[in-house]
Enzyme design. Sequence first.
Site, PDB file in Angstrom:
ATOM      1  N   LYS A 107       3.301   0.444   3.629  1.00  0.00           N
ATOM      2  CA  LYS A 107       2.872  -0.380   3.649  1.00  0.00           C
ATOM      3  C   LYS A 107       2.483  -1.561   3.447  1.00  0.00           C
ATOM      4  CE  LYS A 107      -0.317   2.197   6.594  1.00  0.00           C
ATOM      5  NZ  LYS A 107      -1.973   3.020   6.572  1.00  0.00           N
ATOM      6  N   GLY A 138     -15.415   1.799  13.720  1.00  0.00           N
ATOM      7  CA  GLY A 138     -16.555   0.247  14.080  1.00  0.00           C
ATOM      8  C   GLY A 138     -16.615  -0.505  14.173  1.00  0.00           C
ATOM      9  N   ARG A 190     -10.462   8.118  20.462  1.00  0.00           N
ATOM     10  CA  ARG A 190     -10.614   7.215  21.210  1.00  0.00           C
ATOM     11  C   ARG A 190     -10.669   8.777  22.422  1.00  0.00           C
ATOM     12  NH1 ARG A 190      -6.326   3.544  19.773  1.00  0.00           N
ATOM     13  NH2 ARG A 190      -5.448   4.808  18.323  1.00  0.00           N
ATOM     14  N   ASN A 233     -10.151   6.348  10.012  1.00  0.00           N
ATOM     15  CA  ASN A 233      -9.196   7.824  10.026  1.00  0.00           C
ATOM     16  C   ASN A 233     -10.295   8.194   8.785  1.00  0.00           C
ATOM     17  OD1 ASN A 233      -7.659   8.400  12.019  1.00  0.00           O
ATOM     18  ND2 ASN A 233      -6.691   7.045  10.890  1.00  0.00           N
ATOM     19  N   HIS A 276     -13.242   2.702  -0.101  1.00  0.00           N
ATOM     20  CA  HIS A 276     -12.555   1.886   0.907  1.00  0.00           C
ATOM     21  C   HIS A 276     -13.529   0.683   0.098  1.00  0.00           C
ATOM     22  CE1 HIS A 276     -12.697   5.245   4.367  1.00  0.00           C
ATOM     23  NE2 HIS A 276     -11.790   4.079   3.984  1.00  0.00           N
ATOM     24  N   HIS A 293     -17.854   1.658   7.234  1.00  0.00           N
ATOM     25  CA  HIS A 293     -16.476   1.226   7.602  1.00  0.00           C
ATOM     26  C   HIS A 293     -16.364   2.880   8.460  1.00  0.00           C
ATOM     27  CE1 HIS A 293     -11.793   0.314   6.685  1.00  0.00           C
ATOM     28  NE2 HIS A 293     -12.069   1.550   6.594  1.00  0.00           N
ATOM     29  N   LEU A 294     -15.593   2.552   9.615  1.00  0.00           N
ATOM     30  CA  LEU A 294     -15.343   3.511  10.211  1.00  0.00           C
ATOM     31  C   LEU A 294     -14.171   4.108  10.983  1.00  0.00           C
ATOM     32  CD1 LEU A 294     -18.875   3.982  12.206  1.00  0.00           C
ATOM     33  CD2 LEU A 294     -18.608   4.934  10.297  1.00  0.00           C
ATOM     34  N   ASP A 345      -9.074  11.870  16.960  1.00  0.00           N
ATOM     35  CA  ASP A 345      -8.791  10.335  17.485  1.00  0.00           C
ATOM     36  C   ASP A 345      -9.765  10.308  18.378  1.00  0.00           C
ATOM     37  OD1 ASP A 345      -6.598   8.013  18.062  1.00  0.00           O
ATOM     38  OD2 ASP A 345      -8.260   8.099  18.662  1.00  0.00           O
ATOM     39  N   GLU A 392      -8.156  -5.590   4.356  1.00  0.00           N
ATOM     40  CA  GLU A 392      -7.504  -5.370   3.037  1.00  0.00           C
ATOM     41  C   GLU A 392      -7.011  -6.178   2.611  1.00  0.00           C
ATOM     42  OE1 GLU A 392      -8.740  -1.907   5.251  1.00  0.00           O
ATOM     43  OE2 GLU A 392      -9.249  -0.772   3.212  1.00  0.00           O
ATOM     44  N   ASN A 414       0.653  -0.821   0.295  1.00  0.00           N
ATOM     45  CA  ASN A 414       0.011  -0.263   0.016  1.00  0.00           C
ATOM     46  C   ASN A 414       0.551   0.912  -0.420  1.00  0.00           C
ATOM     47  OD1 ASN A 414      -1.477   2.266   0.626  1.00  0.00           O
ATOM     48  ND2 ASN A 414      -3.616   1.026   2.350  1.00  0.00           N
ATOM     49  N   ASN A 468     -14.406  -0.853  17.760  1.00  0.00           N
ATOM     50  CA  ASN A 468     -13.378  -0.927  18.525  1.00  0.00           C
ATOM     51  C   ASN A 468     -14.703  -0.141  20.054  1.00  0.00           C
ATOM     52  OD1 ASN A 468     -11.814  -2.547  18.925  1.00  0.00           O
ATOM     53  ND2 ASN A 468     -10.575  -0.836  16.999  1.00  0.00           N
ATOM     54  N   ARG A 516      -2.664  -2.637  -3.401  1.00  0.00           N
ATOM     55  CA  ARG A 516      -3.279  -1.195  -3.339  1.00  0.00           C
ATOM     56  C   ARG A 516      -3.411   0.520  -3.916  1.00  0.00           C
ATOM     57  NH1 ARG A 516      -5.226   2.524   1.250  1.00  0.00           N
ATOM     58  NH2 ARG A 516      -7.570   3.018   1.112  1.00  0.00           N
TER      59      ARG A 516
END
Length: 409
Positions: free
Chosen positions: A14, A333, A285, A211, A180, A208-209, A283, A384, A7, A335, A91
């Site tokens: 990545k 989605g 969290r 970033n 996505h 798909h949630l 973020d 993915e 990717n 967590n 990708r």
Amino acid sequence: MKVLVLNCGSSSIKYQFIDTTSKIALAQGMVERIGMSSAILTHQPHDREKIKIVGEILDHNIAIEYVIAVLLSPNHGVIKDKKEIDAVGHRVVHGGETFSGSVLITDQVMKALKDNIELAPLHNPPNIKGIQATKEHLPSTPQVGVFDTAFHVKMPPRAYLYGIPYELYKKYKIRRYGFHGTSHRFVSERAAAILGKPIEQLKIITAHLGNGCSMAAVDGGRSVDTTMGFTPLEGLIMGTRSGDLDSSIILYIMAKEGLSLSEANTLLNKHSGLIGISGESSDMREIEEAVAEGNKKAKYAFDVFTYRIKKYVGAYTAAMGGLDALVFTGGIGENSVMVRKDVCMNMEFLGIMFDELANQNVKGECSISSSDSKVNVLRIPTNEELVIALDTELIVTEQLSLKQSASVK
Ligand code: ADP
């Protein structure tokens, strides 16, 4: 088959090296800060410690050389010879209207990718660089492109056309593309498998949630609508992106604040969404922590985020004329207990009977709706890279058998 999945972004690559038989990533990692003197390669073999190498990695070509070298490394590697890399799957962000599925990379495909650069000026050039660099280091290894847009290409015109003069669609290819796609495809197929029904008989909404966030209406296994549009800016509120917006607003802000096109673009893509509303963080969290501490703007950001998802659940149920399953995936989605709960509460009228206890105790692929719920609400971790590896295997195997049958003739 052993597939190297890449990717390639503008300053990062990545990678995962996947064994398609066991579906295990034998090694995975990332090269960050490409083009800088202190680039970082993080590498994790599946059975050993993670390592970190810091060095000068000036371009994608050198980065790929490093990735191959670390895969071959006696201490940290997982192969002994380059030839053990059977294929490489990339990708690729934008396939435009050209690609409705994954393809073997050929000169013709490279030309089409270059033609699509205008549609994804930030993403397609590094994808192309990655393919070229791979060709240099692994000249005889087949490469496959898997497109973020492909799953959505067959949306009906009523979903992909914007309310602007049709000539602009023809002239500049301005339409909804959606992104996505690999994730929406994967989790909708997994949902059908979990429910034990043919996907052709199911109406599924996938959220798909991460970033970046998007939803798709998957009717009979086909994406019939999705929230991201011409670019990944449209639709849901995201970490730093605005999502849906009255387009006049940006013209108004540009005039009031004297913003250039590029500044306006940065405002919408980097300083909006969760970070824009909360002023705290992009973020989820940290947004949730701030909400718990009573931060009012963080609560606005959270509410706008979940309210919009809820609205699209309603919209896509209407678009498909029903709903069998709602799937949550991506970092948020998978967590966020709070996000899933907020979206699914008070949706009994739509057939969603939410199971709060199940929602608090999720693990792997699981249901978070009660047994009498008409709509199955599922949490499905996305993968993915695995989809890219399996698509790559399929296409390379097909090509090989075509070649073999041609040589027999
Ligand atoms: P990307 O789109 O870059 O792949 P991810 O899918 O990893 O990103 O999602 C990142 C998002 O997931 C961040 O907003 C992060 O806060 C959120 N996230 C991860 N874990 C949790 C958690 N336990 N609770 C809420 N949000 C979480």
